[in-house]
Write an enzyme that holds these catalytic residues in place. Structure first.
Site, mmCIF file in Angstrom:
data_model
loop_
_atom_site.group_PDB
_atom_site.id
_atom_site.type_symbol
_atom_site.label_atom_id
_atom_site.label_comp_id
_atom_site.label_asym_id
_atom_site.label_seq_id
_atom_site.Cartn_x
_atom_site.Cartn_y
_atom_site.Cartn_z
ATOM 1 N N GLU A 42 0.832 -1.205 0.000
ATOM 2 C CA GLU A 42 0.000 0.000 0.000
ATOM 3 C C GLU A 42 0.868 1.257 0.000
ATOM 4 O O GLU A 42 0.635 2.202 -0.761
ATOM 5 C CB GLU A 42 -0.879 -0.041 1.232
ATOM 6 C CG GLU A 42 -1.629 1.208 1.580
ATOM 7 C CD GLU A 42 -2.266 1.025 2.953
ATOM 8 O OE1 GLU A 42 -1.638 1.425 3.952
ATOM 9 O OE2 GLU A 42 -3.376 0.452 3.017
ATOM 10 N N ASP B 132 -4.955 -3.363 -3.079
ATOM 11 C CA ASP B 132 -4.836 -1.906 -3.077
ATOM 12 C C ASP B 132 -3.451 -1.452 -3.509
ATOM 13 O O ASP B 132 -3.305 -0.479 -4.265
ATOM 14 C CB ASP B 132 -5.208 -1.322 -1.709
ATOM 15 C CG ASP B 132 -4.431 -1.907 -0.548
ATOM 16 O OD1 ASP B 132 -3.723 -2.914 -0.731
ATOM 17 O OD2 ASP B 132 -4.554 -1.366 0.568
#
Length: 406
Positions: A74, A135
């Protein structure tokens, strides 16, 4: 480090306008740009590691002292997007981008070579299963598309990267391994199977990224991903949060025909079904798409979130709490930029009808945006909180009209 190719879309140029009617903070836009640059410099000093500290010569990595491991996917995705957007203001942005990219490419997922192993330890070794986090891969692919637009595919030298080719490979890998073939919702990672095959994280619903992937690849399945995400977001709000517009961290039973918020802990905490430390990014993600795409669906969602937050707090960003039930009941402490900064992005949409229509701002909307902006400007990055700092800096980039979609 020194810069190389000139930036095609330099920070501060505001070269790509937002949708008509989008609000912006009151005052001089140049002064707002300076505040973003100040925060960016503090973010770099606090969280960027290079060389041996990043796992090897020529590498750069975003350090996450508040995560399970020092380096997580991330954060690397955030780093790529941030450095690509700051080109033109930071002469080192290009070199930093390539350094983070070297780190990413040195750590492929065990399940697919074009996805990123989600976690590395302090010595730069893969940890925690060596599989991916959706993500991170979404932002990495998006960052590569930004880099292709910003610097082109070849900046010279033996270490030059073809950003577009790398982006296309990663986008295809995301579709293959991290998008559910039936629901077209994003999965948690390339490891998702069994009961986790029916779980989706709302903060992974990034409409502007999906639009960019569709444009880059011509793959119509990305249209299906966009429609699936926005349709389910609308359904969840109507059924579970009609008064607030809040989304839960995780949605379960996505293949059953009756998806809904997680019931208790599914992956991370007993708050998996609440507006918690994942979903706090939703106003930023939906708002960023609303002001760049002028899509009435993300516009309505972002504007609804902003109006609810403005009313619930009496227009005081200091009262935004770090956690809410979907009905708006607060349970978290106040003060985290991870929660108040994204609402500033949503606040950009609060005019008469939103960006889709020219007109005066709703009563109190400009004051609300200005209060949120002031709160962000007065909240320098905490060196112990990489997550909040990354969310805040990217929110500031959008709010200052320095964001764009490749």
């Amino acid at each position: 480090m020194t810069g190389r190719a000139e930036a095609c879309v330099p920070f501060g140029a505001h070269a790509i306008p937002y949708a008509p009617g989008t609000l912006r903070p009151s005052g001089d836009p140049v002064a707002a740009d300076r505040r973003v640059l100040e925060h960016y410099r503090l973010w770099k000093a606090s969280f960027l590691r290079s060389g041996d500290e990043a796992g090897g010569r020529g590498r750069v990595a975003v350090f996450t002292p508040d995560a399970a491991y020092p380096f997580v996917a991330e954060a690397q995705g955030y780093g790529l997007v941030i450095t690509a957007l700051m080109a033109g203001a930071d002469p080192d942005a290009h070199a930093l981008f390539d350094g983070i990219l070297r780190h990413v490419l040195a750590h492929p997922s065990v399940n697919h070579p074009d996805l990123h192993a989600a976690q590395q330890d302090a010595e730069g070794r893969d940890a925690g299963g060596r599989d991916s986090a959706t993500d991170g891969d979404l932002d990495i692919a998006y960052g590569l598309l930004l880099a292709d637009r910003q610097w082109g595919g070849d900046h010279g030298g033996q270490d030059a990267y073809d950003y577009k080719a790398l982006a296309l490979r990663r986008i295809d890998a995301v579709m293959e391994c991290e998008v559910h073939p039936t629901t077209r919702l994003t999965k948690l990672g390339d490891w998702s199977s069994g009961r986790f095959d029916e779980v989706s994280r709302t903060s992974d619903w990034m409409p502007d990224h999906v639009r960019a992937f569709r444009a880059a690849t011509g793959d119509r399945r990305w249209d299906e991903v966009l429609d699936a995400q926005l349709s389910l977001a609308g359904t969840l709000c109507a059924r579970h949060a009609p008064a607030t517009g809040l989304l839960p961290d995780f949605v379960v039973d996505t293949t059953s025909g009756a998806p809904g918020p997680a019931r208790g802990q599914v992956l991370e905490s007993p708050h998996d079904g609440d507006y918690h430390w994942n979903a706090c990014r939703v106003p930023w993600r939906l708002g960023a798409d609303a002001v760049t795409s002028d899509d009435v669906r993300t516009l309505a969602a972002a504007r609804g979130l902003s109006r609810w937050a403005r009313t619930a707090t009496g227009g005081d960003p200091g009262r935004i709490r770090s956690g809410y039930r979907l009905d708006g009941t607060a349970y978290g402490d106040p003060g985290s930029p991870a929660f108040f900064a994204p609402f500033a992005v949503a606040a950009l949409t609060e005019n008469e009808g939103g960006p889709a229509a020219e007109g005066a701002a709703d009563e109190g909307a400009q004051d609300w945006l200005d209060a949120l902006w002031a709160r962000m400007c007065a909240s320098p990055p905490d060196p112990a909180r990489a997550y909040a700092a990354g969310v805040q800096l990217q929110s500031m980039l959008v709010v200052s009209h320095n964001y764009w979609v490749p």
